[in-house]
Design an enzyme around this catalytic site. Structure first.
Site, mmCIF file in Angstrom:
data_model
loop_
_atom_site.group_PDB
_atom_site.id
_atom_site.type_symbol
_atom_site.label_atom_id
_atom_site.label_comp_id
_atom_site.label_asym_id
_atom_site.label_seq_id
_atom_site.Cartn_x
_atom_site.Cartn_y
_atom_site.Cartn_z
ATOM 1 N N ASP A 7 41.721 41.446 49.050
ATOM 2 C CA ASP A 7 41.986 42.384 47.685
ATOM 3 C C ASP A 7 41.441 41.352 46.311
ATOM 4 O O ASP A 7 41.800 40.257 46.041
ATOM 5 C CB ASP A 7 43.750 42.139 47.480
ATOM 6 C CG ASP A 7 44.097 43.091 46.361
ATOM 7 O OD1 ASP A 7 43.380 43.796 45.646
ATOM 8 O OD2 ASP A 7 45.272 42.578 45.919
ATOM 9 N N GLU A 67 38.929 45.918 48.953
ATOM 10 C CA GLU A 67 39.244 46.924 48.284
ATOM 11 C C GLU A 67 38.162 47.589 47.155
ATOM 12 O O GLU A 67 37.720 46.495 46.488
ATOM 13 C CB GLU A 67 40.510 46.663 47.318
ATOM 14 C CG GLU A 67 41.111 47.732 46.396
ATOM 15 C CD GLU A 67 42.435 47.394 45.546
ATOM 16 O OE1 GLU A 67 43.289 47.395 46.278
ATOM 17 O OE2 GLU A 67 42.094 46.909 44.561
ATOM 18 N N ASP A 140 49.136 40.238 46.195
ATOM 19 C CA ASP A 140 47.724 40.297 46.462
ATOM 20 C C ASP A 140 47.147 39.999 48.177
ATOM 21 O O ASP A 140 46.607 40.560 48.699
ATOM 22 C CB ASP A 140 46.816 39.285 45.647
ATOM 23 C CG ASP A 140 47.227 39.469 44.165
ATOM 24 O OD1 ASP A 140 46.636 40.293 43.687
ATOM 25 O OD2 ASP A 140 48.510 39.162 43.742
#
Length: 156
Positions: A7, A67, A140
């Site tokens: 992330d 991501e 996260d």
């Protein structure tokens, strides 16, 4: 197969290493790279680059799931996050690790069946997938696990 879930961010990069045997997902390690907002952007990017290299060298993932940025509400953070993401992609490419990208909506869709699921629903599905009762405290890091799990259900 070891999968590195990522992330990306400038202040915090969440990461996780999961093992997928074709049926089950096991969390091997998770954590975060955190940079100081008081440092120059270039110094923060170098820190992310060096830490990501260390993670890749230590865990030697077979693939990476990261991501994908597709829309950002906060225009002031989109560029730094893009820069951090670029540094991370550079490390992965340098090591020849296959890269797979997923939008937040895709991750939610794959994990919960609903692309607009809330954080609580995603967390619940991550717990179920891992067979655990608790998750890391940092969002996260949990997001990186969700991204890795999404990958196990999407491309393998």
């Amino acid at each position: 197969m070891k999968i590195l879930g990522i992330d990306p961010g400038m202040a915090i990069v969440g990461y996780s290493i999961v093992d997928f045997d074709g049926e089950n997902v096991k969390l091997l390690h998770s954590g975060s790279i955190q940079t100081s907002k008081d440092d120059r952007e270039s110094k923060r990017l170098l820190e992310i680059f060096n830490d990501m290299r260390t993670i890749v060298e230590k865990y030697q993932p077979d693939e990476a799931a990261i991501e994908k940025l597709f829309y950002f509400k906060n225009q002031t953070t989109v560029m730094p996050v893009s820069h951090a993401r670029g540094v991370i992609l550079t490390v992965l490419e340098q090591f020849g690790i296959p890269i797979f990208e997923y939008t937040p909506m895709e991750v939610k869709q794959v994990l919960t069946g609903y692309g607009r699921a809330d954080k609580k629903e995603v967390d619940h599905m991550v717990k179920l997938a891992l067979g655990v009762e608790t998750l890391p405290k940092l969002d996260d890091t949990v997001d990186s696990i969700a991204i890795a799990i999404c990958h196990t259900r999407s491309n393998l």
